[in-house]
Design an enzyme around this catalytic site. Structure first.
Site, PDB file in Angstrom:
ATOM      1  NE  ARG A 109      -3.934   0.440   1.836  1.00 48.90           N
ATOM      2  CZ  ARG A 109      -5.187   0.510   2.298  1.00 48.90           C
ATOM      3  NH1 ARG A 109      -5.478   1.311   3.307  1.00 48.90           N
ATOM      4  NH2 ARG A 109      -6.144  -0.215   1.743  1.00 48.90           N
ATOM      5  CD  GLN A 165     -13.025  -1.642  -1.264  1.00 46.71           C
ATOM      6  OE1 GLN A 165     -12.269  -1.541  -0.311  1.00 46.71           O
ATOM      7  NE2 GLN A 165     -14.249  -2.128  -1.148  1.00 46.71           N
ATOM      8  CG  ASP A 175     -13.486   6.407  -1.075  1.00 54.61           C
ATOM      9  OD1 ASP A 175     -13.471   6.271   0.166  1.00 54.61           O
ATOM     10  OD2 ASP A 175     -12.439   6.361  -1.778  1.00 54.61           O
ATOM     11  NE  ARG A 225     -10.845  -5.174   0.134  1.00 53.38           N
ATOM     12  CZ  ARG A 225     -10.023  -4.231   0.581  1.00 53.38           C
ATOM     13  NH1 ARG A 225     -10.507  -3.201   1.235  1.00 53.38           N
ATOM     14  NH2 ARG A 225      -8.726  -4.281   0.332  1.00 53.38           N
TER      15      ARG A 225
HETATM   16  N1   CP Z   1     -11.372  -0.149   2.145  1.00 50.99           N
HETATM   17  C1   CP Z   1     -10.119  -0.266   2.586  1.00 50.99           C
HETATM   18  O1   CP Z   1      -9.175  -0.484   1.839  1.00 50.99           O
HETATM   19  O2   CP Z   1     -10.014  -0.137   3.939  1.00 50.99           O
HETATM   20  P1   CP Z   1      -8.649  -0.019   4.752  1.00 50.99           P
HETATM   21  O3   CP Z   1      -8.049   1.322   4.422  1.00 50.99           O
HETATM   22  O4   CP Z   1      -9.076  -0.115   6.192  1.00 50.99           O
HETATM   23  O5   CP Z   1      -7.747  -1.147   4.344  1.00 50.99           O
HETATM   24  N1  NVA Z   2      -9.875   6.764  -1.407  1.00 43.69           N
HETATM   25  C1  NVA Z   2      -9.534   6.308  -0.071  1.00 43.69           C
HETATM   26  C2  NVA Z   2      -9.783   4.843   0.042  1.00 43.69           C
HETATM   27  C3  NVA Z   2      -9.506   4.259   1.402  1.00 43.69           C
HETATM   28  C4  NVA Z   2      -9.736   2.788   1.457  1.00 43.69           C
HETATM   29  C5  NVA Z   2      -8.084   6.634   0.217  1.00 43.69           C
HETATM   30  O1  NVA Z   2      -7.243   6.464  -0.675  1.00 43.69           O
HETATM   31  O2  NVA Z   2      -7.795   7.069   1.334  1.00 43.69           O
END
Ligand code: CP
Ligand code: NVA
Length: 306
Positions: free
Chosen positions: A102, A132, A223, A291
């Site tokens: 991430r 996701q 979102d 998920r």
């Molecule tokens: N939706 C999602 O990716 O949640 P997290 O940021 O908690 O992993």
């Molecule tokens: N768009 C949001 C998604 C979180 C799961 C972000 O990138 O913070």
């Protein structure tokens, strides 16, 4: 699913529509307990941003497969002190079987994938959130029996989640409507890619009108208005994004059987109201559970376990 073994998932378009269909079927078999493959593989998690769902669902999926997980928190590994990605990737490649990352820049994922032979999974970047979208498609399939021909309306910021929905939806023959404020539309290259993938089989619509976007839609999706890394913009965005709030009034313009999805975490009173997220059309908890099932199918396929 042999053809996915050893591959990377950096964006949802790394999968063909057939491969996504197969992954969704595998996820349903894993979820129902019809299949329970086992492995002794090791997954690394390298997360430069916070995460609850992605971190825990990947960990639980791997534990249930009999494998193990190493948390490569950047604050306690050398990547956080500036060790080059090229070097980190080649070293981790010698220890791990698979690595979920991430991060901010999509380019970093590409460098990891270039320098490591093991599968690299995008666990969210500023550009995309493909894991996701696999769970979202699984949830839509569970609710409607199939995803093809479904109209999904995404209302809010044209961000990473919107990008993966656009491409994933187009690949699966869904109509994708996106409603955002003028200067917050999705990336133009992503939009073009989605339009090319959709061709004549489905419709991609980008508008500033949230009511037009949700009219007759079966899936309403939103979102956060400020993603991770944009926290300093959150307050100034609230008035601009207010017309894009998913509330009961907006929902009344959608199909009466419409479901509401949100990737979470949610900001109640901003992009979604308490009434809608807790209402009977909300499927966000099933979506969050999925998920785990979708990512387990992904792990099984990329590791060649089935
Ligand atoms: N939706 C999602 O990716 O949640 P997290 O940021 O908690 O992993
Ligand atoms: N768009 C949001 C998604 C979180 C799961 C972000 O990138 O913070």
């Amino acid at each position: 699913m042999e053809q996915l073994q050893g591959r990377d998932l950096l964006g949802i378009a790394d999968l063909s529509s057939e491969e996504i269909k197969n992954l969704l079927e595998l996820a349903q078999q894993l979820k129902s307990g019809k299949l329970a493959p086992k492995c002794q593989k090791i997954l690394g998690l390298l997360f430069y941003k916070a995460s609850t769902r992605t971190r825990v669902s990947f960990t639980v999926a791997m534990y249930q497969l009999g494998g193990q997980v190493i948390d490569l928190n950047p604050s306690v590994t050398q990547v956080g002190r500036g060790e080059p990605i090229e070097d980190t990737a080649r070293v981790l490649d010698r220890y791990l079987d698979i690595l979920a990352i991430r991060t901010f820049a999509q380019k970093d994922l590409e460098i990891f994938a270039q320098y490591a032979q093991i599968p690299i999974i995008n666990a969210l970047s500023d550009l995309e959130h493909p894991c996701q979208i696999l769970a979202d498609l699984l949830t839509i399939k569970e609710c409607f029996g199939s995803v093809e021909g479904i109209t999904l309306s995404y209302v809010g910021d044209g961000n990473n989640v919107a990008h993966s929905l656009l491409i994933g939806g187009a690949l699966m023959g869904m109509n994708v409507h996106i409603a955002t404020p003028a200067n917050h539309q999705p990336d133009s290259q992503i939009l073009q890619q989605a339009q090319e993938l959709a061709q004549n089989s489905s419709k991609i619509v980008v508008t500033q009108d949230p009511i037009a976007a949700v009219t007759e839609a079966q899936v309403i999706y939103t979102d956060v208005w400020a993603s991770m890394g944009q926290e300093n913009l959150a307050d100034q965005r609230i008035p601009l994004f207010q017309p894009y709030q998913v509330n009961q009034e907006l929902l009344s313009h959608a199909d009466s059987e419409a479901i509401v999805l949100h990737c979470l975490p949610a900001h109640r009173g901003e992009e979604i109201t308490e009434e809608v997220i807790e209402g009977k059309q909300s499927k966000v908890w099933d979506q969050a559970e999925n998920r785990m099932h979708a990512q387990k199918a992904l792990l099984v396929s990329l590791l060649g376990l089935s």
